[in-house]
Each structure stands twice: as C-alpha cells, then as structure tokens.
Write an enzyme that holds these catalytic residues in place. Structure first.
Site, PDB file in Angstrom:
ATOM      1  CD  GLU A  21      20.512 -37.865 -21.528  1.00 20.90           C
ATOM      2  OE1 GLU A  21      20.334 -36.665 -21.858  1.00 20.90           O
ATOM      3  OE2 GLU A  21      19.831 -38.440 -20.668  1.00 20.90           O
ATOM      4  CE  LYS A  73      15.137 -34.111 -19.684  1.00 19.75           C
ATOM      5  NZ  LYS A  73      14.495 -33.257 -20.671  1.00 19.75           N
ATOM      6  N   GLY A 120       8.126 -34.978 -29.076  1.00 15.31           N
ATOM      7  CA  GLY A 120       9.212 -35.904 -29.429  1.00 15.31           C
ATOM      8  C   GLY A 120       8.690 -37.297 -29.743  1.00 15.31           C
ATOM      9  NE  ARG A 121       4.380 -38.358 -25.110  1.00 13.12           N
ATOM     10  CZ  ARG A 121       4.676 -37.210 -24.528  1.00 13.12           C
ATOM     11  NH1 ARG A 121       5.922 -36.773 -24.540  1.00 13.12           N
ATOM     12  NH2 ARG A 121       3.750 -36.479 -23.932  1.00 13.12           N
ATOM     13  CG  HIS A 166       8.861 -70.599 -26.585  1.00 12.09           C
ATOM     14  ND1 HIS A 166       8.865 -71.982 -26.574  1.00 12.09           N
ATOM     15  CD2 HIS A 166       8.177 -70.236 -27.695  1.00 12.09           C
ATOM     16  CE1 HIS A 166       8.218 -72.429 -27.650  1.00 12.09           C
ATOM     17  NE2 HIS A 166       7.794 -71.382 -28.344  1.00 12.09           N
ATOM     18  CD  GLU A 168       8.193 -38.798 -22.475  1.00  9.01           C
ATOM     19  OE1 GLU A 168       9.211 -38.697 -21.782  1.00  9.01           O
ATOM     20  OE2 GLU A 168       8.219 -38.725 -23.712  1.00  9.01           O
ATOM     21  CE  LYS A 196       9.719 -30.411 -29.831  1.00 10.41           C
ATOM     22  NZ  LYS A 196       8.451 -30.855 -29.247  1.00 10.41           N
TER      23      LYS A 196
HETATM   24  C1  G6Q Z   1       9.238 -37.113 -25.985  1.00 16.63           C
HETATM   25  C2  G6Q Z   1      10.029 -36.463 -24.970  1.00 16.63           C
HETATM   26  C3  G6Q Z   1      11.470 -36.897 -24.885  1.00 16.63           C
HETATM   27  C4  G6Q Z   1      12.391 -36.233 -25.902  1.00 16.63           C
HETATM   28  C5  G6Q Z   1      13.839 -36.468 -25.508  1.00 16.63           C
HETATM   29  C6  G6Q Z   1      14.801 -35.867 -26.481  1.00 16.63           C
HETATM   30  O1  G6Q Z   1       8.085 -36.833 -26.227  1.00 16.63           O
HETATM   31  O2  G6Q Z   1       9.881 -35.107 -25.070  1.00 16.63           O
HETATM   32  O3  G6Q Z   1      11.640 -38.288 -24.959  1.00 16.63           O
HETATM   33  O4  G6Q Z   1      12.120 -36.698 -27.178  1.00 16.63           O
HETATM   34  O5  G6Q Z   1      14.055 -35.984 -24.231  1.00 16.63           O
HETATM   35  O6  G6Q Z   1      14.598 -34.503 -26.568  1.00 16.63           O
HETATM   36  P1  G6Q Z   1      15.282 -33.642 -27.681  1.00 16.63           P
HETATM   37  O7  G6Q Z   1      14.752 -34.094 -28.993  1.00 16.63           O
HETATM   38  O8  G6Q Z   1      14.927 -32.230 -27.369  1.00 16.63           O
HETATM   39  O9  G6Q Z   1      16.757 -33.896 -27.589  1.00 16.63           O
END
Ligand code: G6Q
Length: 544
Positions: free
Chosen positions: A225, A509, A276-277, A394, A363, A219
């Site tokens: 990463e 971070k 994102g989530r 189990h 989160e 996003k």
């Molecule tokens: C979710 C968070 C987080 C995010 C990641 C990836 O709600 O904001 O998990 O999705 O850090 O972020 P980008 O999509 O910006 O790479």
C-alpha cells in the site's frame, strides 16, 4: 546489566511458573466470579468507595470503584500478577531482553524496545540492548533536530503528507490530532494510508505539492500500500515538473529499499525491535509531530511517556496504573466473560485515539496460542472499540445501558479544555457539561434505575473505569499512550502470549498478492498462476 546467562535463567523462570489458568489465583478468581460484587446493591457504590479506589500516576487519576471488584477480588488479581511474574516480565521488556518470541518454533525472537524511544533523559533502566537502543535514538534525535531547524529557517515547506499504513499511520495520526490546539497554524499535515486511489485523490485536491514535504513511513520499506501510494504521489510530482527527491523523506529500518539517500532528501531510522503499533514515539511520530506541532512539544510527549513507563515498573499494583488496569481488564474478560471493551474519550481531539488503540490492543493480544505454541485454554484480548463522548451517548449508549451484552467502558476525561477556550451558558461551562456527562455515565451504568415500566428499567451493574487528568497537554498525551501500551503488554505477560508479533495479518497479504497476479496477467495478456477461486471472483467483479 543482565548477562546472557541471567536472561536465560529468567526465560527458564517464565516456563517454570504456572500458566495463566493453572495459577492458584485463577482458581480463586473463578470462585469469586460465581457471585461477583453487585454494584446496584444498596450501599455498594458509596462516596467512600469511589474516593478510596483511586490510583494516581504521572498526572492521571484513575477511579476504579465503578468496576465490579471487591477487596478480595483485588487481592486475588494482585496475586495473579505475582504468580505470573508480570513485573519481572515488564522489567525484562524495558531492559531489552527477548520478549517477542514463541518457544520452539520460528518466531521474531527479539526484544520489544519501544520504551527506549523515550528513555533518553535520565539514568537508563538496565540492559545492554536498551542502552544501545538509547544511543541510536539519541543520534536520530540529533539528525531530526538539525533537519527541523533547517526546515524552520528555510520556510520552504508549509505542508506535509505522511504516507504509511497500520502502525506507520494510526499512532502518529491519533497523536497529531490529539494535539490539535498545539499544532502550528502555519502548517498542515495530511495522511495517506489506504491503497484506495480515492485516499490519494482526496489529499491531492487539498495540497500544494511545491510546498509539501512527503514523509514515507515504512519500517519494512516494502509494504504494498505504502509503496503504491508513494509511486502514485511521485508521479504527480513529475507531472508538475517537480523533483520528488527534493520533497520525499523516508522513515524506515536501516538497509531496506527505502534507506536510500539518492531517492530521499533525508532518511530517519526505526529498528526491528520497535513494533509498528508501538512506534509512535520513535522517528515514526517524531518527524511529523516536530513539523506540525514542534520539537519541544514532542520532547514533552516523550517525557510523559517515560514517566508512565517508570510507573509500569512500580511494585505496588495500586500505584502501577497500567498493571492495575490490565488486571481489571482481565477480571472483566476472563472471569466475568465480557468480550469487548469500549474506550470513550470525553475529549474531541482524541477522536482517532480509539482507532489507534484498536490496533495496539487487538494486534497485540488477539492471539490464540501461548508462548509455548499451545492453544490458549482461555480467552485472550477483548474487542476494542470506541468514539468520543458525549457523541457516543447519542448513538450506541442505548445498547451499553439496556442491551443484552455488558460492555465495560474506559472513560477518559480532562478538567480543562485543551484550547483554553470555554463558554458559560445556563450557569455552567461547556467543559463542565462534558465532565458531568462522563460522571453521569459511570454512575448510571453502575447503579441503574428501577421503574414500573420495563422499558424504562436500567439494570445497572455495568462496570467502568475512569481516567482523569487536568488537561490534555503533550506530556499527558505521552503518559496516556504509554499507559495503554504498558497495559496491553501486562495483559499479554499475564496470559502468557506473545503480544509483539502479528502473524494474523499475513494470510490476507499472500492471497491479495495472488489475486493481484490475476489482474496483472490480464493487463499483460499472459497466463497467470492457477488460482481458481480468485479467477471466479475476478470474473464476478467484471460483471458488477
Ligand atoms: C504493526 C504492524 C503493522 C505495520 C504495517 C506497516 O505493529 O506491524 O500495522 O505497522 O503493516 O508496516 P510497515 O511500516 O513495514 O510499512
């Protein structure tokens, strides 16, 4: 359509209502919690109770008779929802008002409009922001449909690698796996999330890059990463004399470094008001699911999610499944003092779903300050975890039945297998064996077992919530996803916290960047910015 003045008035209303722990319902619930319902008491768990405490919505049947709630507690929970204006807040969210904010300090200060990603079929709810979002989503769908049609005709790509992390991976991966028996047999999808080079290496070992479409999801377009893994993979393309730009597609916000058609075969958009989530039903999940499963199936998933979004707007809490479940969770968390909640899908294909919900819930609601920026005087989000049943039985169910902690369970089950393939042995099918185990756990946990041998005593009185549907279709999966998203949002609204930001991930971070500065300086033989503790750790790592 709400005007700005109406929105301001609504916001004012939120600050005028009593905070969670100051509501009248909170005091009543505190009182009830002094002597909560005992599920082991003769006659409490009766066939009538289980049959009566049932809510139906969007194809799901929720049984809440195994929760430690009396009618009085339920009424007080409904009053709590009312006193915290839970529904008004949900309406505000779905119509695109600003719900992602902390008053008086710098915050993201924007709507949380993931529900608009699927509200594209019938009459819009309300709100200018939601209407605008819907138009943008429709445009992306047109682009996507065209793109997917071309891919289908060309037959050039049979594999896909999705590079993304956190919200840009967990949700899409959980959904893709959850639709295992709807997946196209001629296509394969792989995921790279971790910056661990072994994650890339594992995938590289099993794909033919020539036939692979690489979807980079970020996003922000700047996540370390994801950027690292993208460059890693691009370099592999170059090594094989392939042009990465003909294979790479981006999903990002407009204007980020990844919104660049010179570097990507195509670019799809997601917007800042889709967390994102909460982004699995946006283009973040759309491209992958349309490729690996099918566009029509993805649309069915959106329809299911939308149906449950509408359920979340229902005024009767007994019909509003996400609200009902949010309230039961609050009863367990804040009044009975249970700090974790396990989500156990009795469906193997949902094996990544608890991992997605872990992020979505923790989160969102793992917060210590309220919307006024004040420390919360009560517990917020529980620790969420889980694994599929019956496997879980189990392994860790020992603690769930006889341990010293009480862990409420949410048990998800289906009447039919997704594959349509079952096996009868000893007079029952495998699916019946699966379902029997789910029911057995709910009964055993609630009622326990007496025994002269203390080691064989099951204290019982341990709550669970059952969520059942006929079959895990794309529609049911969409409804299930939305059920959790809305449940989480409701809990945040009732606690009065901001469920839509994630400041808590920033510190790590920043420190990682500083630590990385030391590694870089060493490579380049230069002096790094002083970072004494990091320096010590770097030196120790060399001696390991
Ligand atoms: C979710 C968070 C987080 C995010 C990641 C990836 O709600 O904001 O998990 O999705 O850090 O972020 P980008 O999509 O910006 O790479």
């Amino acid at each position: 359509m709400a005007t700005t003045a109406e929105q301001d008035a609504r916001k004012k209303l939120f600050f005028e209502m009593p905070s969670f722990e100051k509501t009248a319902a909170f005091s009543s619930l505190k009182n009830y919690a002094l002597s909560p319902l005992d599920l082991t008491k003769e006659g409490v768990i009766s066939p009538e109770r289980i049959a009566k405490m049932k809510a139906l919505a969007a194809g799901f049947t929720c049984l809440y008779g195994f929760e430690k709630v009396s009618d009085d507690v339920l009424q007080a929970l409904f009053q709590l929802a009312d006193q915290r204006k839970a529904l008004i807040q949900m309406q505000a969210m779905q119509s695109g008002e600003v719900v992602n904010f902390i008053e008086g300090v710098e915050s993201e200060n924007r709507p949380a409009l993931h529900t608009a990603m699927r509200d594209i079929f019938d009459a819009p709810n309300s709100g200018k922001a939601a209407t605008n979002a819907r138009l943008l989503v429709k445009k992306e769908h047109e682009k996507l449909k065209k793109f997917i049609d071309e891919i289908n005709v060309q037959k050039r790509f049979s594999e896909m690698i999705l590079i993304g992390i956190g919200g840009s991976e967990l949700g899409p991966k959980a959904l893709y796996n959850a639709l295992s028996f709807y997946q196209r047999k001629d296509r394969q999808v792989h995921f790279i999330g971790n910056v661990d080079p072994d994650d890339v290496a594992l995938t590289l070992g099993s794909v033919d890059l020539k036939k692979t479409l690489v979807v980079v999801v970020s996003k922000s377009g700047t996540t370390l990463e994801t950027a690292t893994n993208e460059e890693f993979l691009r370099s592999e393309y170059v090594k094989q004399n392939l042009n990465p730009n003909e294979h790479f597609v981006s999903i990002t916000m407009p204007g980020t470094p990844m919104d660049d058609l010179k570097r990507y075969k195509a670019a799809f958009y997601v917007w800042d008001y889709v967390g994102g989530r909460y982004s699995a039903t946006s283009m973040v999940g759309a491209l992958l699911l349309s490729f690996g499963v099918g566009y029509d199936e993805f649309i069915d998933l959106l329809k299911g999610a939308h149906a449950m979004d509408l359920v979340a707007l229902k005024t009767d809490p007994k019909e509003n499944l996400p609200l009902l479940s949010a309230l039961l969770g609050i009863w367990n968390r804040n009044f009975l003092g249970y700090s974790t909640e396990a989500i156990i899908p009795y469906a193997q294909v949902l094996h990544r779903f608890p991992a997605h919900l872990q992020q979505c819930d923790m989160e969102s609601n793992g917060k210590r300050i309220d919307r006024r920026g004040e420390p919360c005087a009560f517990e917020t989000g529980p620790i969420i975890w889980g694994e599929p049943g019956t496997n879980a039985q189990h392994s860790f169910y020992q603690l769930i039945h006889q341990g010293t902690n009480i862990i409420p369970l949410e048990l998800i089950g289906f009447i039919e297998p997704q594959s349509g393939h079952d096996f009868e042995w000893k007079g029952t099918t495998s699916q019946e064996k699966l379902l029997s185990n789910l029911f057995a756990q709910a009964m055993g946990l609630a009622m326990g077992q007496k025994n002269a041998n203390p080691n064989k005593v099951f204290p019982g009185n341990r709550p669970s919530l059952l969520l059942l549907a006929k079959k895990l279709t794309p529609y049911a999966l969409g409804a299930l996803l939305s059920y959790y998203e809305n449940k989480i949002a409701f809990q945040g609204f009732i606690w009065g916290i901001n469920s839509f930001d994630q400041e808590g991930v920033q510190l790590g971070k920043v420190l990682a960047e500083k630590q990385l500065g030391l590694f870089k300086a060493e490579h380049e033989g230069q002096k790094a910015e002083p970072f004494p503790l990091g320096e010590t750790l770097l030196q120790i790592s060399k001696q390991v």
